[in-house]
Scaffold this active site. Structure first.
Site, PDB file in Angstrom:
ATOM      1  N   LYS A  79       1.319  -1.062  -0.066  1.00 33.49           N
ATOM      2  CA  LYS A  79      -0.043   0.053  -0.037  1.00 33.49           C
ATOM      3  C   LYS A  79       0.955   1.433   0.108  1.00 33.49           C
ATOM      4  O   LYS A  79       1.736   0.945   0.604  1.00 33.49           O
ATOM      5  CB  LYS A  79      -0.396  -0.243   1.187  1.00 33.49           C
ATOM      6  CG  LYS A  79      -0.262   0.325   2.453  1.00 33.49           C
ATOM      7  CD  LYS A  79      -1.390   0.402   3.536  1.00 33.49           C
ATOM      8  CE  LYS A  79      -0.801   0.558   5.163  1.00 33.49           C
ATOM      9  NZ  LYS A  79      -1.475   1.096   6.029  1.00 33.49           N
TER      10      LYS A  79
ATOM     11  N   ARG B 192      -9.502   1.892  15.066  1.00 32.92           N
ATOM     12  CA  ARG B 192     -10.104   3.342  13.885  1.00 32.92           C
ATOM     13  C   ARG B 192     -11.266   2.854  12.856  1.00 32.92           C
ATOM     14  O   ARG B 192     -12.381   3.771  12.871  1.00 32.92           O
ATOM     15  CB  ARG B 192      -8.494   2.462  13.235  1.00 32.92           C
ATOM     16  CG  ARG B 192      -8.076   3.186  11.741  1.00 32.92           C
ATOM     17  CD  ARG B 192      -6.550   3.243  11.477  1.00 32.92           C
ATOM     18  NE  ARG B 192      -6.265   2.297  11.191  1.00 32.92           N
ATOM     19  CZ  ARG B 192      -4.876   1.753  10.830  1.00 32.92           C
ATOM     20  NH1 ARG B 192      -4.132   2.616  10.795  1.00 32.92           N
ATOM     21  NH2 ARG B 192      -4.676   0.401  10.099  1.00 32.92           N
TER      22      ARG B 192
ATOM     23  N   TYR C 111      17.958  30.412   3.642  1.00 33.37           N
ATOM     24  CA  TYR C 111      17.282  31.364   4.065  1.00 33.37           C
ATOM     25  C   TYR C 111      17.455  31.689   5.736  1.00 33.37           C
ATOM     26  O   TYR C 111      17.828  30.649   6.573  1.00 33.37           O
ATOM     27  CB  TYR C 111      15.643  30.728   3.512  1.00 33.37           C
ATOM     28  CG  TYR C 111      14.980  31.055   2.720  1.00 33.37           C
ATOM     29  CD1 TYR C 111      15.043  32.699   1.669  1.00 33.37           C
ATOM     30  CD2 TYR C 111      15.285  29.502   2.386  1.00 33.37           C
ATOM     31  CE1 TYR C 111      14.511  32.432   0.550  1.00 33.37           C
ATOM     32  CE2 TYR C 111      14.230  30.018   0.210  1.00 33.37           C
ATOM     33  CZ  TYR C 111      14.357  31.432   0.370  1.00 33.37           C
ATOM     34  OH  TYR C 111      13.791  31.069  -1.166  1.00 33.37           O
TER      35      TYR C 111
ATOM     36  N   MET D 188      13.276  25.074  -1.225  1.00 29.32           N
ATOM     37  CA  MET D 188      11.616  24.239  -2.154  1.00 29.32           C
ATOM     38  C   MET D 188      12.334  22.835  -2.678  1.00 29.32           C
ATOM     39  O   MET D 188      11.710  21.308  -2.665  1.00 29.32           O
ATOM     40  CB  MET D 188      10.635  25.358  -2.571  1.00 29.32           C
ATOM     41  CG  MET D 188       9.699  23.974  -2.671  1.00 29.32           C
ATOM     42  SD  MET D 188       8.786  24.962  -3.323  1.00 29.32           S
ATOM     43  CE  MET D 188       7.659  25.761  -2.646  1.00 29.32           C
TER      44      MET D 188
END
Length: 377
Positions: free
Chosen positions: A43, A142, A270, A318
């Site tokens: 999965k 769950r 940064y 990023m």
């Protein structure tokens, strides 16, 4: 050593070692009783490892079936030509999509009387007896029918149903990695439900154990186990590797794309959180938090260059980040950089990055963005 770098334009990729995946599957199989089945949990894109190719390998190796988290994942495997049994975990909601699962020959999970009724309607529509697995909640909280009277009510309905067939029943352990006593209590609750179902004459495969449980207690193995994280060579808990050695399947690599010498007192990235304290060599690599290399590891993580550990310098951005390669002899543009994996005598494991992020190795590999190509080697 052969260069497995694929033909893409941004040097930032994940390598998946097929032989190590098959080694782990074999080790798990050898640990089980001869007739215990394996449902390979592929999965969530195989925990970030690349689902389709590894699903194919698991099927070739003779697993009972594949476990996925959604109908979409199951469909993608069917479209890739995988014909093995595919169990879709979860509640099946919205229930109208059970017809889609039936169309693609996926085995849904039933977790309620409403789900059972909806599947029966789909079976009548297709004029076909549809199979499913029943989920029992023994303490995870769950999804699943709560063990006890609620489970008995739905099993009574299942025993009298003509258009659907329960071929499996399962539960999930919440603390198999940390609390043997609670896990045992969950297993006892599940065994009571199994006993009641068998009294009704139902025949099915009972399964409960994820990797942590199957390593911790052979009592949890039942008819089938559901290894996930172990298939990828990652440990579900500390010292799990004491049972038997598994091999990490995933390596994450990139290359130096820019290199510069800077003076003492030079600020990097940064926020000016990294300032050189001597004349330094700073390298830039095309990996950032959009790729899944978490920003929280800024100024904390190491990478490997020419077999040497190098610190991340400054805030991870990023799409890029900088590393301090001052102490790497002969460093140059195009040098391979290992984020997860082995280079020379040094290794950086997913567990190491998980510790820096105060999380688990599962999240580290699952968080690697889909824009980072997976290459089977």
């Amino acid at each position: 050593m052969k260069d497995y770098t694929p033909a893409f334009f941004r040097p930032n990729w994940v390598e998946i070692d097929k032989s190590d995946f098959l080694f782990n599957l074999k080790k798990i199989k050898e640990y089980l009783k001869k007739d215990t089945k394996i449902l390979a949990v592929i999965k969530s894109n195989a925990y970030g490892h690349g689902g389709t190719e590894l699903a194919k390998e698991a099927v070739k190796a003779g697993v009972y079936g594949i476990g996925v988290s959604s109908i979409e994942e199951g469909i993608s495997f069917r479209k890739a030509g995988i014909k093995a049994k595919i169990l879709v975990f979860g509640s099946g909601y919205p229930l109208e999509y059970l017809s889609v699962a039936a169309f693609w020959d996926l085995i849904p999970t039933v977790s309620s009387l409403q789900g059972l009724h909806a599947l029966s309607q789909v079976a009548r529509k297709y004029c076909k007896k549809l199979e499913f697995h029943l989920k029992i909640d023994t303490g995870m909280g769950r999804v699943g029918v709560v063990a006890g009277d609620n489970a008995k009510i739905i099993l009574d309905k299942i025993a009298s149903a003509n258009d659907v067939k329960m071929t499996g029943m399962y539960t999930h352990f919440s603390v198999a990695d940390t609390n043997p006593a609670y896990t045992q209590s969950q297993l006892e609750r599940f065994n009571e439900v199994i006993k009641y179902a068998k009294k009704l004459g139902l025949k099915f495969i009972a399964h409960a154990a994820n990797t942590a449980a199957l390593l911790s207690s052979q009592k949890t193995h039942l008819d089938m186990v559901r290894p996930g994280i172990g298939l990828y060579g990652l440990s579900p808990f500390e010292h799990a590797q004491n049972k038997f050695k598994l091999k990490p399947v995933l390596s994450w690599k990139t290359k130096i794309i820019y290199l510069k010498k800077v003076p003492s007192g030079f600020c990097v990235s940064y926020g000016r959180t990294f300032v050189t304290n001597k004349s330094s060599i700073i390298a830039t690599v095309p990996v950032g938090y959009a790729d899944g290399y978490a920003r929280v590891m800024s100024n904390k993580a190491d990478v490997l260059v020419r077999g040497k550990r190098c610190p991340v310098a400054g805030r991870i951005t990023m799409d890029m980040m900088m590393i301090d390669v001052t102490d790497v002899k002969g460093v140059s543009i195009g040098d391979e950089v290992v984020l997860i994996g082995t280079q020379g005598k040094e290794t950086i494991k997913a567990e190491e990055l998980a510790k820096l992020q105060n999380t688990i190795n599962y999240e580290v590999t699952c968080s690697i963005s889909s824009r980072v190509p997976r290459v089977i080697v």
